[in-house]
Every structure is written in C-alpha cells, then in structure tokens.
Write a protein that holds these residues in place. Structure first.
Motif, mmCIF file in Angstrom:
data_model
loop_
_atom_site.group_PDB
_atom_site.id
_atom_site.type_symbol
_atom_site.label_atom_id
_atom_site.label_comp_id
_atom_site.label_asym_id
_atom_site.label_seq_id
_atom_site.Cartn_x
_atom_site.Cartn_y
_atom_site.Cartn_z
ATOM 1 N N ILE A 112 -0.183 10.313 -1.609
ATOM 2 C CA ILE A 112 -0.316 11.754 -1.377
ATOM 3 C C ILE A 112 -1.776 12.153 -1.180
ATOM 4 N N VAL A 113 -2.681 11.542 -1.960
ATOM 5 C CA VAL A 113 -4.104 11.901 -1.831
ATOM 6 C C VAL A 113 -4.798 11.121 -0.720
ATOM 7 N N GLY A 114 -4.050 10.224 -0.046
ATOM 8 C CA GLY A 114 -4.598 9.560 1.129
ATOM 9 C C GLY A 114 -5.012 8.116 0.975
ATOM 10 N N SER A 115 -4.668 7.479 -0.158
ATOM 11 C CA SER A 115 -5.067 6.081 -0.312
ATOM 12 C C SER A 115 -4.348 5.214 0.716
ATOM 13 N N ASP A 116 -5.008 4.138 1.102
ATOM 14 C CA ASP A 116 -4.469 3.250 2.127
ATOM 15 C C ASP A 116 -3.757 2.030 1.542
ATOM 16 N N HIS A 117 -4.078 1.712 0.290
ATOM 17 C CA HIS A 117 -3.503 0.523 -0.335
ATOM 18 C C HIS A 117 -3.635 0.671 -1.842
ATOM 19 N N TYR A 118 -2.970 -0.210 -2.566
ATOM 20 C CA TYR A 118 -2.895 -0.132 -4.010
ATOM 21 C C TYR A 118 -3.037 -1.544 -4.550
ATOM 22 N N LEU A 119 -3.979 -1.770 -5.466
ATOM 23 C CA LEU A 119 -4.185 -3.096 -6.041
ATOM 24 C C LEU A 119 -4.115 -2.980 -7.561
ATOM 25 N N THR A 120 -3.233 -3.783 -8.166
ATOM 26 C CA THR A 120 -3.035 -3.726 -9.604
ATOM 27 C C THR A 120 -3.999 -4.677 -10.314
ATOM 28 N N LYS A 121 -4.628 -4.162 -11.388
ATOM 29 C CA LYS A 121 -5.529 -4.976 -12.206
ATOM 30 C C LYS A 121 -4.728 -5.627 -13.329
ATOM 31 N N PRO A 122 -5.081 -6.820 -13.753
ATOM 32 C CA PRO A 122 -6.149 -7.644 -13.182
ATOM 33 C C PRO A 122 -5.679 -8.277 -11.873
ATOM 34 N N PHE A 123 -6.594 -8.428 -10.948
ATOM 35 C CA PHE A 123 -6.265 -9.010 -9.654
ATOM 36 C C PHE A 123 -6.971 -10.351 -9.505
ATOM 37 N N THR A 124 -6.400 -11.184 -8.657
ATOM 38 C CA THR A 124 -7.016 -12.483 -8.370
ATOM 39 C C THR A 124 -7.954 -12.340 -7.185
ATOM 40 N N ARG A 125 -8.752 -13.350 -6.969
ATOM 41 C CA ARG A 125 -9.652 -13.379 -5.815
ATOM 42 C C ARG A 125 -8.837 -13.251 -4.523
ATOM 43 N N ASP A 126 -7.743 -13.996 -4.443
ATOM 44 C CA ASP A 126 -6.904 -13.961 -3.237
ATOM 45 C C ASP A 126 -6.302 -12.579 -3.001
ATOM 46 N N GLU A 127 -5.856 -11.912 -4.070
ATOM 47 C CA GLU A 127 -5.290 -10.563 -3.929
ATOM 48 C C GLU A 127 -6.357 -9.577 -3.450
ATOM 49 N N LEU A 128 -7.552 -9.692 -4.000
ATOM 50 C CA LEU A 128 -8.650 -8.800 -3.608
ATOM 51 C C LEU A 128 -9.011 -9.001 -2.137
ATOM 52 N N LEU A 129 -9.202 -10.246 -1.747
ATOM 53 C CA LEU A 129 -9.588 -10.539 -0.360
ATOM 54 C C LEU A 129 -8.461 -10.200 0.613
ATOM 55 N N SER A 130 -7.230 -10.424 0.204
ATOM 56 C CA SER A 130 -6.087 -10.071 1.044
ATOM 57 C C SER A 130 -6.036 -8.563 1.281
ATOM 58 N N ALA A 131 -6.308 -7.782 0.242
ATOM 59 C CA ALA A 131 -6.317 -6.320 0.385
ATOM 60 C C ALA A 131 -7.392 -5.886 1.375
ATOM 61 N N VAL A 132 -8.556 -6.517 1.314
ATOM 62 C CA VAL A 132 -9.646 -6.191 2.250
ATOM 63 C C VAL A 132 -9.221 -6.542 3.676
ATOM 64 N N ARG A 133 -8.694 -7.745 3.861
ATOM 65 C CA ARG A 133 -8.286 -8.184 5.209
ATOM 66 C C ARG A 133 -7.159 -7.329 5.769
ATOM 67 N N ASP A 134 -6.197 -6.968 4.913
ATOM 68 C CA ASP A 134 -5.086 -6.125 5.361
ATOM 69 C C ASP A 134 -5.611 -4.774 5.888
ATOM 70 N N GLN A 135 -6.579 -4.207 5.184
ATOM 71 C CA GLN A 135 -7.140 -2.929 5.612
ATOM 72 C C GLN A 135 -7.956 -3.060 6.886
ATOM 73 N N LEU A 136 -8.659 -4.181 7.027
ATOM 74 C CA LEU A 136 -9.409 -4.443 8.268
ATOM 75 C C LEU A 136 -8.450 -4.527 9.448
ATOM 76 N N ASN A 137 -7.365 -5.275 9.253
ATOM 77 C CA ASN A 137 -6.371 -5.432 10.325
ATOM 78 C C ASN A 137 -5.709 -4.108 10.663
ATOM 79 N N ALA A 138 -5.389 -3.317 9.645
ATOM 80 C CA ALA A 138 -4.762 -2.001 9.869
ATOM 81 C C ALA A 138 -5.715 -1.062 10.603
ATOM 82 N N THR A 139 -6.985 -1.103 10.240
ATOM 83 C CA THR A 139 -7.999 -0.254 10.885
ATOM 84 C C THR A 139 -8.213 -0.687 12.329
#
Length: 142
Positions: A112-139
């Motif tokens: 509702i406030v406009g976030s593009d993705h959601y990452l639950t803590k604690p996160f792994t390195r792979d989850e963090l990097l995947s979230a970044v790549r997913d947003q790059l691809n979407a953009t």
C-alpha cells in the motif's frame, strides 16, 4: 545490457556491481551484515539508523535501491517508504522492506505504501542478493 541472450551467473554478479544501495535499519548487526554482503558484490552501501537520517541521505546520494526496516523508532519503514514513493524524484527507486514479521498484513501494508519487495529477517546472502537482482530485472523490464 549484454549482447548474449541468456546471462550467466557471472554476468548476474557483475550486474549489481556499482549499484548504490541505501540500507536503513536500527539494528547495527543487520546493517553490518548486509553492508558486508553487498560490498563484496561491488555495491556502494550507504547506511542509516532511521527514516529521518535516511531521507537526508537519499537526497545527497541518490541511491539505485533502498532497503528499509519496518520497525524503527521516530519514523518507521512504512512512513519512510511512503515519503520516498510520494517524491517525484525518487518514486521509481525500488524499495525493499526488511522485517522479522512475515505476516500477510505486513506485506499488504508494505504494498500500500509502495514497497517493491519484502525480505524477512534474518536473511541469507543468497536471499539478499536475489532480492537486489529481482528488483534490477523488474526495473529494467519496466
């Protein structure tokens, strides 16, 4: 973009190198671990402890991507995200909400406030990097 039709994982790794990422979290541990993971991939990481500090840094550094913790003092992640997304200059910058909550209500409120993705803590390195790549691809696709 590469001339090749199918990017390899090596090209994925270089795709995030050089990105300027703002990381907003009141937890020193989360800031340090995420900063280390992203810096090792070649990202420039700017950190903030709360939404107020982050808003000043956004204007100064113009990040390519923003991670924001939901539960913070003074200005929470929902408020911070809404302010970013209501600013014409920064509304296209992807915002990924960070939280220890994984509830449907929290995800919906983030959308509702406009976030593009959601990452639950604690996160792994792979989850963090995947979230970044997913947003790059979407953009890139937009």
């Amino acid at each position: 973009m590469s001339e090749h039709d199918s990017p390899s994982s090596n090209q994925d790794a270089t795709a995030i190198a050089g990105l300027k990422i703002l990381l907003i979290d009141d937890s020193r541990t989360i800031r340090r671990s995420a900063e280390t993971m992203l810096t090792r991939e070649g990202c420039e990481v700017i950190t903030a402890t709360d939404g107020f500090e982050a808003l000043a840094l956004i204007h100064r550094h113009e990040p390519d991507l923003i991670f924001v913790d939901i539960m913070m003092p003074r200005l929470d992640g929902y408020q911070t995200c809404a302010i970013i997304k209501n600013n014409a200059r920064f509304r296209r910058v992807p915002v990924i909400m960070l939280t220890s909550k994984d509830g449907l209500f929290d995800k919906a409120r983030g959308k509702i406030v406009g976030s593009d993705h959601y990452l639950t803590k604690p996160f792994t390195r792979d989850e963090l990097l995947s979230a970044v790549r997913d947003q790059l691809n979407a953009t890139a696709a937009a």
